[in-house]
Design an enzyme around this catalytic site. Structure first.
Site, short mmCIF file in Angstrom:
data_model
loop_
_atom_site.label_atom_id
_atom_site.label_comp_id
_atom_site.label_asym_id
_atom_site.label_seq_id
_atom_site.Cartn_x
_atom_site.Cartn_y
_atom_site.Cartn_z
N SER A 5 0.81 -1.22 0.00
CA SER A 5 0.00 0.00 0.00
C SER A 5 0.85 1.27 0.00
CB SER A 5 -0.94 0.01 1.21
OG SER A 5 -0.20 -0.14 2.42
N GLU A 7 2.49 3.13 2.18
CA GLU A 7 2.11 4.19 3.09
C GLU A 7 3.31 4.90 3.71
OE1 GLU A 7 -0.49 6.73 4.98
OE2 GLU A 7 -0.72 5.39 3.27
N HIS A 34 -0.67 7.89 0.74
CA HIS A 34 0.46 7.94 -0.19
C HIS A 34 0.30 6.87 -1.26
CE1 HIS A 34 2.14 10.05 3.29
NE2 HIS A 34 3.01 10.61 2.46
N HIS A 329 -23.65 -6.20 -8.38
CA HIS A 329 -24.62 -5.53 -7.50
C HIS A 329 -24.37 -4.03 -7.41
CE1 HIS A 329 -25.62 -9.61 -6.40
NE2 HIS A 329 -26.74 -9.14 -5.91
N HIS A 438 -33.72 -14.91 -9.89
CA HIS A 438 -33.07 -16.10 -9.34
C HIS A 438 -33.79 -17.37 -9.84
CE1 HIS A 438 -30.98 -13.92 -5.75
NE2 HIS A 438 -30.77 -13.32 -6.92
N TYR A 445 -37.88 -9.49 -4.81
CA TYR A 445 -37.21 -8.74 -5.86
C TYR A 445 -38.22 -8.08 -6.79
CZ TYR A 445 -32.53 -10.52 -4.79
OH TYR A 445 -31.33 -10.79 -4.19
#
Length: 1001
Positions: A5, A7, A34, A329, A438, A445
């Site tokens: 990462s 940092e 950073h 989603h 589904h 839904y």
């Protein structure tokens, strides 16, 4: 599993050639504060020396996750060039991929080693080399959150303009509606430019825009406190500008699927990101306040904030051509972006952001899907719910050109095609009113789909872009069907799929917009039938502009639905009288028995094993007052079901990830095709099924079940109940009712009330008896059956969390013992009755002359009942049978359901083949070498999109009859010399056929 990462320092594993330079930078960052800045030249490379720990996927693994590489790249200027990522052992390259640099801002790549990269990944890979662009002398890139290897669900990697080769199979899978943005954007336009005059198009577009704004805008008073709160929220985003560069906190989807599970919480904290849904919700709030602020001095400040939000969103990679690693989603989190920018379209044009924003809207809404070939178009409730408004908004903010007309015309065609009844188990709507998601009827839904699609149908109604008549009729039928299987608002528990909370409920707003959209043929601007339904469903004392309009038109609220309806794409029978609802539901080799996730419906295995629910109590009528209560509910005992009664620990589902088509979920199929219902004259009906539990749990468990509905009488029969379970008893549940008042009485024969608590009763009946529960349902139970009746505190488990629960219930069951052979049952329910009526009913059943009904047959081949009150005989014919010879039916060549009402010299007949017939024979991959059915994902089945195959039922009837008129799919095949008549009925989609016969003179 190493994650870089950047940092605090440049990791020692990172190095570069002498013509480039690495440093840490706080100018751009994606996670933390950073990133790694790489200043390169055309021949530069960056090297990472670290074991990758790649492992090939092993078939049969508990999880289907695939080892993947993840990286974030910030590019200051778009380049028509690529980065090349090479993975290997020292200097030997095993696999690689390229990353296109045709963007500005942050972009990411999620690339599966096995599936997506060129070459053959090797378990001993320990080197990553990144080759700089070749076509530019020098440049600069920022790198963040580099993961050499992280397991990711193979369904989720999403291709985009940077990595267009990723997960190509996603365009064919169940989540393609989320992940196929790249494919949608590449579709060629289906339509030529229609001929529409400039004045006509401006008037039409203006009317739609006006309706859309009214839909979005809400009257509000903007006060100083609102502005202070907006300033405070905006300040937490850390957005700042440095020249033409904008930066701030990252904006992410909530899923973080690329983070290793073991380190997810730490990395989420390090990311310090804003959830995309919160960000776009805030954008809509700003737009609404801006449009409500009048001429106030705050408008300029709100406009600046909005542009800053928009620019930062774009810089973070929420821009045209980017898929952010995954957009599964995604629609739920971006839905408020579209109305926000639509409301600010004039200001965006003024700021020079309109064209860029329109492209972003078009991309993320997947608007390019409107150009799909018509035969490939499938309706999708997720899209209707989350991105449909975005698709339309992305077209409406285009300039009024013929291109816009073409796009809106394509939108009309695409939406119309999406709404017409779909073949097989494709989404979204069926000819019987089922609403699919589904791969099954799914109201939870469906309601989101209705909330999304009906306003859009209204927006374009009465214009050249209105949906076609067939599509309008289809969505209308599905919407009206919901108010049949819901009472008044909550739908049947057997339809709750993985949400057995009892809280699923219809919304009233879709009925308003459907009514205001006019009739399907466009002849009337208001659909009076739908408007009447809306007025009935509108909560008491709630007012609305539409209700006032409908009442002014002298449209009265409809009466409570009364009749019987068949929905065989849901294996559902619906029976209603007065204000109550009774529903019976099953499953088959096409329709799954249960939907269970790792944290939802863990004990719902039996929810559609012939579940018969009565909703008759409460104001409005609801599950709680009708006897259902989650806490303490015995998940073995859904009313009407025949089950092996397991300890709660044994009943818990073992949820697996069975293939790459599905996630961790259980959607078990039977191997039986016979399940569904039939109605006669819209008044009475029946339900029947061959029950065979999936071998994952109790494959020896079978039963033949039927339910006959006549007015307020429900006759329940069972035969051929068998299994080999010698440990746990098999039982049929009559009722399981929650006791809010422990003293609520149950009445048993001779007016003996049982008020004590707890209470237990069990015996083999030596004569018929009657019961009356505290919910006004009476039960007639013939002799010879083992009846158990109890009132007790029950201990159970929470369906989602596994927490202990308890509650007080009254329960009645018929016991069949352990490992039953040829078990059976019979009982009748009188709905909304009293002691006098059920006592009289029981007394009348003692005599053939006074009995309300008679069971003519109950065996392996058939359940046949004659209701004397209605002069109707109903047949559940589980097998083809040349020797039925009961009532009017002598023979049938196909398993079927038949109902016949005698009316003088006429017979009113209804019949159906309940087999959806989506495929013939057996699927070899559903069975192991021993012939036992195995668990498969329904999404992996090739037949789910297959057209239902027609079948012909050949029925031989006693007597000489002629057809009284023409009836769809029905014909008189033969009148025989022996005074018998042969009728042939062509069935498709398990839709009932009804016809009238007249005695031949």
């Amino acid at each position: 599993m190493k994650i870089f990462s950047f940092e605090n320092e440049i990791p020692p594993q990172f190095s570069c050639d002498h013509s480039s330079h690495l440093s840490l930078s706080d100018q751009q960052y994606k996670y933390g504060t950073h990133s790694l800045q790489w200043e390169y030249t055309s021949n530069s490379y960056l090297e990472v020396n670290e074991p990758i720990f790649y492992r090939p996927f092993q078939e049969g693994s508990i999880s289907q996750e695939r080892d993947s590489f993840v990286v974030w790249i910030y590019n200051p200027e778009p380049l028509e060039d690529v980065l090349t990522f090479q993975f290997g052992r020292n200097k030997e390259v095993d696999c690689q991929f390229v990353f296109h640099l045709n963007f500005r801002g942050w972009r990411t790549a999620w690339v599966a080693y096995e599936r997506d990269m060129q070459g053959d990944p090797h378990p001993e890979m320990d080197t990553l080399i990144i080759l700089a662009p070749r076509r530019i002398g020098m440049g600069k890139l920022y790198i963040n959150q580099l993961m050499l290897n992280t397991p990711i669900d193979p369904r989720f990697h999403t291709r985009d303009k940077q990595v267009p080769f990723v997960n190509l199979e996603a365009d064919k899978n169940a989540n393609a509606h989320w992940l196929s943005l790249y494919a949608f954007a590449e579709l060629e336009h289906r339509n030529s430019v229609p001929e529409v005059g400039a004045s006509e198009q401006q008037g039409t577009h203006g009317m739609i825009n006006e309706r859309f704004e009214k839909l979005i805008l809400q009257d509000r008073f903007v006060a100083l406190e609102d502005i202070k709160r907006i300033r405070e929220i905006f300040s937490t985003f850390g957005i700042s500008r440095n020249g033409d560069v904008i930066s701030g906190r990252p904006i992410d989807l909530p899923f973080f699927d690329h983070f290793p599970k073991s380190d997810k919480e730490r990395l989420k904290k390090l990311a310090n990101s804003i959830q995309l849904s919160s960000y776009t919700d805030f954008m809509l709030e700003i737009a609404l306040h801006y449009r409500s602020a009048g001429r106030s001095s705050w408008k300029q400040e709100l406009q600046v904030i909005f542009i800053d939000l928009l620019d930062h969103l774009d810089e973070q990679g929420w821009a045209y051509g980017s898929s952010q690693g995954t957009v599964h989603h995604f629609g739920y989190n971006f839905r408020h972006y579209y109305p926000a920018v639509f409301l600010m379209r004039a200001e965006l044009e003024q700021a020079g952001r309109l064209e860029r924003t329109q492209k972003t809207m078009y991309w993320f809404s997947g608007a390019g899907r409107i150009h799909s070939p018509l035969e490939d178009i499938e309706g999708n409730i997720d899209i209707f719910n989350t991105t449909l408004h975005g698709i339309l908004a992305s077209l409406l903010i285009m300039y009024d050109t013929l291109t816009k007309v073409r796009e809106l015309s394509s939108f009309r065609e695409w939406l119309s095609q999406s709404l017409i009844p779909a073949p097989g188990l494709r989404s979204a709507y069926k000819s019987d009113g089922s609403a699919y998601h589904h791969v099954n009827h799914y109201p939870a839904y469906a309601i989101g789909g209705f909330l999304g699609v009906t306003p859009v149908i209204y927006l374009i109604s009465g214009t050249v872009y209105r949906i076609d008549e067939r599509a309008h009729a289809s969505i209308r039928k599905a919407l009206l069907a919901m108010r049949l299987y819901a009472n008044k608002y909550e739908w049947l528990l057997s339809l709750s799929a993985r949400h057995p909370t009892g809280k699923g409920a219809l919304e009233v707003e879709p009925y308003k917009y459907m009514a205001l959209s006019g009739t399907p043929d466009g002849s009337k601007p208001v659909d009076e039938e739908v408007a009447a339904a809306y007025l009935r469903l509108l909560p008491h004392k709630e007012e609305s502009e539409a209700a006032e309009q409908f009442l002014t038109m002298r449209i009265a609220p409809e009466a409570d639905p009364d009749g019987h309806w068949t929905m065989n794409f849901a294996a559902l029978a619906i029976h209603r009288r007065d204000s109550w609802l009774a529903g019976a539901r099953g499953h088959s080799r096409y329709l799954w028995a249960n939907e269970t996730y790792v944290s939802a419906n863990l004990y719902g295995r039996y929810i559609s094993h012939g579940h018969l629910q009565i909703m008759s109590q409460g104001e409005p009528i609801n599950h709680t007052d009708s006897g259902y209560h989650h806490d303490g509910w015995d998940w073995n005992r859904w009313p009407g079901t025949t089950t092996v009664h397991k300890p709660i620990a044994d009943l818990r589902s073992n949820v697996r990830n069975v293939d790459t088509f599905s996630g961790f979920e259980e959607m078990l199929l039977s191997d039986e095709t016979y399940a569904g219902g039939l109605n006669l004259e819209g008044r009475n009906g029946m339900f029947a099924m061959k029950l065979h539990e999936h071998p994952k749990y109790e494959g020896s468990h079978r039963a033949r079940k039927s339910v006959f509905f006549f007015d307020n009488r429900i006759i329940c029969l069972g035969s051929d109940i068998e299994n080999t379970n010698l440990v746990y008893p098999t039982e049929t549940t009559l009722f399981q009712n929650h006791l809010a008042d422990l003293g609520s009485p149950i009445w048993v024969n001779d007016n003996n009330s049982i008020c004590e608590f707890p209470y237990a009763y069990e015996r083999v009946l030596d004569e018929p008896i009657w019961l009356l529960d505290h919910l006004e349902n009476g039960y007639y139970i013939p002799e010879g059956q083992m009846l158990s009746l109890s009132k007790s505190v029950q201990h159970s488990k929470h369906q989602a969390t596994d927490a202990d629960t308890q509650g007080s219930f009254a329960t009645a069951i018929l016991g069949h013992g352990c490992a039953p052979k040829q078990g059976s049952y019979e009982y009748t329910i009188l709905v909304k009755t009293n002691r006098a009526n059920i006592e009289a009913f029981c007394k009348n059943m003692r005599s053939l002359e006074s009995a309300a009904y008679r069971v003519l047959r109950k065996d392996h081949s058939a359940h046949i009942v004659k209701d004397h009150v209605n002069q109707t005989t109903a047949y559940a014919l589980f097998e083809a049978n040349a020797d039925v010879r009961t009532g009017w039916v002598l023979a049938v060549d196909t398993p079927a359901m038949i109902m016949i009402r005698e009316a003088g010299d006429e017979l009113i007949v209804s019949a159906v083949d309940p087999d959806l017939r989506l495929y013939d024979g057996k699927e070899s991959d559903q069975y192991d070498e021993a012939g036992n059915q195995v668990e498969v994902s329904v999404y992996s089945r090739k037949w789910i999109h297959a057209e239902s195959m027609p079948s012909t039922i050949r029925i031989v009837l006693k007597g000489s009859w002629i057809m009284k008129g023409d009836f769809l799919g029905c014909r008189l095949a033969e009148n025989r010399d022996d005074h018998t008549t042969v009728i042939e009925i062509v069935c498709k989609d398990a839709m009932p056929r009804e016809f009238v016969l007249q005695m031949e003179i």
